[in-house]
Design a protein around this motif. Structure first.
Motif, PDB file in Angstrom:
ATOM      1  N   GLU A 175       0.836  -1.205   0.000  1.00 54.26           N
ATOM      2  CA  GLU A 175       0.000   0.000   0.000  1.00 54.26           C
ATOM      3  C   GLU A 175       0.870   1.255   0.000  1.00 54.26           C
ATOM      4  N   ASP A 198     -10.337  -0.219  -2.216  1.00 52.96           N
ATOM      5  CA  ASP A 198     -10.542  -0.414  -0.778  1.00 52.96           C
ATOM      6  C   ASP A 198     -11.633  -1.428  -0.462  1.00 52.96           C
ATOM      7  N   LYS A 207      -4.916  -5.440   0.096  1.00 53.94           N
ATOM      8  CA  LYS A 207      -5.986  -4.761  -0.622  1.00 53.94           C
ATOM      9  C   LYS A 207      -5.804  -4.975  -2.124  1.00 53.94           C
TER      10      LYS A 207
END
Length: 473
Positions: free
Chosen positions: A206, A452, A464
């Motif tokens: 991320e 998300d 994710k």
């Protein structure tokens, strides 16, 4: 991004402590000195000297700093106080200090601290703001081209030149250019540090995507591809040197500083110093670009290395020891350290060995050593060997062509989606190819978006979901 994701938990503690006034004054003074340094920062020694003088010269700040439950919170001299304040600023994330190959400490402000200090300087009337106020034509900090072209245009006017006003605008634009570049440097430093702090693959990925979207695309690329830096830099430096060598022009520029200096000579000296500062800034830009290139490579390589390590940590010695240490750490947080020690106690056996013969002897031999098979970790849960694959796993080369082919092969309607590639039982190689695809998207300016609402679950981790769109931005 949430502000509190960008700063340390104790970032604002200095401004809410018992000593908030002395901290505020010191932070702003340090920032003013920092702004006189090079693009790459300023020697910490210079900052300590200036802050010591500032504390010693301002009677309203001569009181002793109140105890903050710190054994060093009551320094005996102003120099000790200056060093203490700088250490607290570093602990709270306002500044960071790097050490060069020559063992010189270089101080820089963090990205958020630079922005906050600018706002504080404009709201804090007790400190002279003449050189710190934002220009009326303030430009987005990421628009490096705008700053440089404005400076070039100002210096190349032909008719009715007001040298005092012209240089004032040149100086303000240069100051904003340096601040913008320093923000980029500070943010890249923060991302590099985050590789050490993050121990989860999902967090590293991320952060990598966020780095691509928020730092690489918005700032790094714009600075790197800004051809007007090289096109205009020589002209800007030449014009400023002409200003500096012309007494009439220098005297005209010195009018900007008459109000804050005691004599005309001091005003002229200040004008010459500020012209020098602008020249030095433009001469240093090339070195800075080289430095941020190194930081960019460092962050990407560190992230890849950390992800590969975390993927293989169950298969090598380092990973197994790391697993044990993380277990002990987690149990300690839960107040169950005794239980953790009992569990790992069976993994090893280190018997006490007597290396002398006589119980009553006063002689103790130095370096007495006897090898014993039980001095190494037992095999319990440790089935591994140092094979060539383990030794080379962190040196696998990044093959751009192979990754590009992998990305192209997995495009569906021009979109590469992680959840459609990574199965629950995906291999380490498949996962690393997905990671390398993110790296390629950074270098090729492809669009990367985190989804998300969906997640990718594999046997070892959950991340994710994200997509890569192979379109130039």
């Amino acid at each position: 991004m949430d502000l509190f994701d960008m700063v340390q938990d104790n970032f604002f503690s200095l401004l809410s402590s018992k000593n908030k006034r002395i901290y505020l004054a010191s932070i702003l003074q340090v920032f003013k000195v920092y702004e006189t340094g090079t693009i790459l920062g300023i020697e910490k020694k210079i900052v300590v000297d200036d802050l010591t003088y500032f504390l010693d010269s301002n009677s309203q700040y001569l009181y002793d700093i109140e105890d903050e439950e710190d054994e060093e919170a009551n320094p005996q001299s102003k120099r000790e106080l200056a060093n203490y304040i700088l250490r607290r600023m570093e602990e709270c994330g306002w500044i960071y200090v790097d050490v060069t190959n020559d063992y010189i400490e270089i101080l820089n402000f963090t990205d958020v601290a630079i922005t906050i200090c600018e706002a504080l300087l404009n709201a804090y009337p007790q400190i002279d703001l003449m050189d710190s106020e934002l220009p009326d034509d303030y430009v987005d900090p990421t628009q490096y081209q705008g700053y440089i072209y404005s400076i070039y245009t100002l210096l190349n006017q032909q008719d009715n030149i007001d040298y005092a006003l012209t240089f004032s605008l040149v100086f303000s634009n240069t100051r904003q250019l340096i601040r913008a570049i320093r923000r980029l440097d500070a943010r890249m430093k923060e991302y590099i540090t985050s590789v050490i702090d993050n121990t989860e693959i999902k967090d590293l990925m991320e952060r990598l995507i966020r780095y691509k979207n928020e730092v690489y695309d918005k700032s790094y690329v714009k600075l790197k591809v800004s051809d007007n830096i090289d096109r205009y830099r020589l002209n800007i430096v030449t014009k400023l040197e002409e200003y500096q060598s012309d007494e009439t022009i220098v005297k005209a520029i010195s009018k900007n500083y008459i109000a804050v200096t005691k004599t005309e000579e001091e005003a002229i000296s200040k004008a010459i110093r500020n012209i020098d500062e602008v020249i030095d800034a433009f001469n240093a830009i090339e070195d800075f670009i080289t430095e941020i290139d190194n930081k960019n490579r460092n962050y990407i390589n560190s992230t890849i290395g950390k992800i590969k390590f975390l993927l293989s940590e169950e298969d090598n010695i380092i990973g197994k020891l790391n697993t044990i240490l993380k277990f002990v750490k987690d149990q300690n947080k839960k107040g169950k350290q005794d239980r953790a020690i009992r569990i790992i106690d069976g993994l090893y056996n280190l018997p006490q060995l007597k290396v002398y013969n006589m119980e009553g002897s006063l002689y103790t031999p130095r370096g007495g050593y006897q090898r014993n098979a039980n001095q190494v970790l037992d095999d319990v849960g440790f089935d591994f060997d140092l094979n060539p694959e383990f030794l080379s796993q962190f040196r696998t080369a990044y093959n751009e062509e192979e990754v590009a082919n992998f990305l192209d092969a997995n495009l569906v309607d021009g979109v590469f989606q992680a959840s459609k590639i990574l199965r629950y039982d995906c291999t380490r190689t498949e996962f690393m190819m997905v990671v390398y695809s993110i790296i390629l998207s950074v270098e090729k300016s492809y669009v990367v978006e985190i989804l998300d609402d969906t997640k990718v679950e594999t046997e070892k981790f959950i991340i994710k979901d994200f997509i890569i769109k192979k379109t130039l931005v």
